[in-house]
Scaffold this active site. Structure first.
Site, mmCIF file in Angstrom:
data_model
loop_
_atom_site.group_PDB
_atom_site.id
_atom_site.type_symbol
_atom_site.label_atom_id
_atom_site.label_comp_id
_atom_site.label_asym_id
_atom_site.label_seq_id
_atom_site.Cartn_x
_atom_site.Cartn_y
_atom_site.Cartn_z
ATOM 1 C CG ASP A 105 0.653 9.200 1.047
ATOM 2 O OD1 ASP A 105 0.605 7.990 1.374
ATOM 3 O OD2 ASP A 105 -0.004 10.083 1.616
ATOM 4 C CG HIS A 163 -2.007 -1.023 1.131
ATOM 5 N ND1 HIS A 163 -3.320 -0.701 0.880
ATOM 6 C CD2 HIS A 163 -1.975 -2.382 1.211
ATOM 7 C CE1 HIS A 163 -4.046 -1.801 0.823
ATOM 8 N NE2 HIS A 163 -3.251 -2.839 1.030
HETATM 9 O O1 F6P Z 1 -0.490 3.425 4.693
HETATM 10 C C1 F6P Z 1 -0.456 2.186 5.250
HETATM 11 C C2 F6P Z 1 -1.386 2.047 6.426
HETATM 12 O O2 F6P Z 1 -1.534 0.674 6.717
HETATM 13 C C3 F6P Z 1 -2.748 2.695 6.200
HETATM 14 O O3 F6P Z 1 -3.630 1.836 5.570
HETATM 15 C C4 F6P Z 1 -3.172 3.078 7.577
HETATM 16 O O4 F6P Z 1 -3.908 4.242 7.614
HETATM 17 C C5 F6P Z 1 -1.882 3.277 8.321
HETATM 18 O O5 F6P Z 1 -0.853 2.673 7.584
HETATM 19 C C6 F6P Z 1 -2.033 2.730 9.711
HETATM 20 O O6 F6P Z 1 -0.847 2.677 10.403
HETATM 21 P P1 F6P Z 1 -0.767 1.860 11.780
HETATM 22 O O7 F6P Z 1 -1.336 0.520 11.530
HETATM 23 O O8 F6P Z 1 0.680 1.843 12.113
HETATM 24 O O9 F6P Z 1 -1.579 2.635 12.770
#
Ligand code: F6P
Length: 476
Positions: A363, A155
């Site tokens: 990003d 992602h």
């Molecule tokens: O961008 C990757 C991601 O997994 C997003 O889908 C999500 O908003 C973010 O990172 C969440 O991060 P964490 O799981 O560390 O809170």
């Protein structure tokens, strides 16, 4: 149709407290449609040894989660995943804090996931693994004899090999992705970077335009930009502007134009740079003083990691400086809040905002940019100011594209967005909206899974063929 098994660090457990973010938005519709399992971390740290996996069943989906012991949480999540992989994949080798202890914690948790997951697996399940936390999973499953179709989607960005190789032990971590049948990325740039890595660093030979031979199998590299549910989000925004919450916020603006930014508190999001740009804007375009309010919504995240505390401090200082310098008794230029808001509330705010500021330094995609576009009133749309370094910039080229490191350039773009005639706003919005409809989220998972269905790597005769030819060969 084979059962779908999704594996990711965060799981969108339907308990109203989901923390899976953009990942959840992207995955849930596909899982509900196909039925299956969503396996991952519960988000909880166990007191001592974690108990067995817990299952919640809803709408044809089993949400199966495991707790992590404190050491694993420190070394895997805070350590290797977020102190090493996250910065490096976001082109920030300078912020990576590598230790062998965290690396072994990373592999240990991946092994723990595999041991728990395999209790639920059937031989014909299609397994779809998500994101940087779980890159070695396929290799571990293969070593234990699982022959399932295995896909991986990243992602977040994939930097060029020159940066990837700065990761100590990249051969074990990144090259582990070769054990998947299909590895998907958000943009062409990411996919090209990974393909270059496979060809130049791992030394794989091409089996087709987008696939490589790997041991006795093949691995295909694909591009699958994540979208949003464009029409549904648009309807949600149209409804939400009438809500009490949005009315209250807009009443508090006293007729001033709203500029909005919504980001997790993360150094990749370029928030200090954006605040500098807003400061420049107020300094250079003084006519707008008193006529705009910039609302920056920034939920805190990964708070145990030093860089995240540092960025929080930096942003807080900048907010104080800007409001102190430009604010008046009757006007606060910048509102900065850490509280998370519901998607509905955000949809209503996006639609009410004249300008959306999405200026990450790097990003993978950035769904805020896409949601801002989807939320606009087509007759009187707001303008998106978008970083050229967000994956979304590839599809949203009709936004005002900026270089987030150039605060003067971003200030000029804010001024241009605020003063843009309605005809130009409509034209830009129409072009962006049409692009989002074309690449709606509803097709994203099906495209990935469709290709994964077609890339069985177990047939040696098929290895020499491109994916479409392989599909034909399998059918014929
Ligand atoms: O961008 C990757 C991601 O997994 C997003 O889908 C999500 O908003 C973010 O990172 C969440 O991060 P964490 O799981 O560390 O809170």
């Amino acid at each position: 149709m084979s059962r779908l098994v999704v594996v990711s660090n965060r799981v969108g457990i339907p308990d109203g407290n989901a923390r899976a973010g953009g990942l959840e938005v992207a995955i849930r519709p596909a899982l509900k449609k196909r039925g299956g399992i969503w396996f991952g971390w519960s988000g909880k740290v166990a007191d001592g040894t974690p108990g067995p996996a817990k299952t919640v069943h809803q709408d044809k989906v089993d949400y199966v989660t495991v707790d992590l012991p404190q050491d694993d949480y420190d070394e895997f999540y805070n350590g290797f995943a977020n102190r090493v992989l996250w910065p490096i994949l976001h082109y920030r080798l300078d912020l990576a804090e590598f230790t062998r202890r965290d690396l072994s914690g990373y592999f240990r948790v991946n092994q723990f996931f595999v041991e728990n997951l395999e209790k639920f697996l059937r031989p014909d399940d299609v397994i779809w693994v998500h994101d940087y936390h779980l890159m070695p999973l396929a290799q571990m499953l293969r070593e234990r004899g699982h022959k399932n179709r295995l896909g991986f989607f990243l992602h977040i960005p994939c930097p060029p090999p020159e940066i990837l190789t700065g990761l100590p032990n990249h051969e074990r971590v990144v090259a582990g992705l070769c054990s998947y049948d299909l590895v998907g990325f958000q943009t062409e740039n990411d996919a090209n970077n990974f393909s270059r890595y496979l060809a130049n660093e791992v030394g794989l030979k091409r089996a087709g335009d987008s696939s490589f031979h790997y041991e006795d199998r093949s691995v295909t590299v694909g591009i699958f930009p994540v979208g949003v549910e464009t029409e549904a989000f648009s309807r949600m925004a149209a409804r939400a502007v009438g809500s009490q919450f949005v009315n209250k916020v807009m009443a508090s603006m006293s007729g001033r134009a709203l500029i909005i930014g919504v980001d997790r508190l993360d150094y990749s999001k370029g928030i200090p740079e954006r605040l500098n740009a807003f400061e420049r804007f107020l300094a250079n375009f003084a006519d707008w003083r008193g006529l705009v309010t910039y609302l920056q919504i920034t939920p805190r995240s990964r708070t145990d990691i030093r860089e995240y505390a540092d960025i929080g401090r930096l942003v807080g200082e900048a907010v104080g400086r800007i409001n102190g310098t430009f604010g008046e008794a009757s006007w606060t230029p910048l509102r900065y809040i850490n509280k998370a808001h519901s998607r509905t509330a955000l949809a209503g705010l996006y639609r009410s905002a004249r300008v959306g500021l999405v200026t990450p330094l790097r990003d993978g995609m950035n769904l805020v940019a896409k949601e801002y576009i989807a939320a606009q009133d087509a007759d009187d749309p707001g303008v998106l100011v978008l970083s050229r370094f967000a994956g979304a910039a590839r599809e949203c080229g009709a936004a005002l594209l900026v270089n987030p490191y150039d605060s003067e350039g971003v200030a000029i773009a804010i001024n241009r967005a605020l003063g843009m005639p309605v005809e130009e706003r409509r034209m830009r919005h129409q072009a962006n909206f049409a692009m989002l409809v074309k690449n709606d989220l509803s097709q994203w998972a099906e495209r990935f899974l469709g290709l994964l269905d077609g890339v069985s790597s177990t047939d040696p005769a098929a290895e020499m063929l491109d994916p479409p030819m392989r599909r034909i060969a399998r059918q014929g």
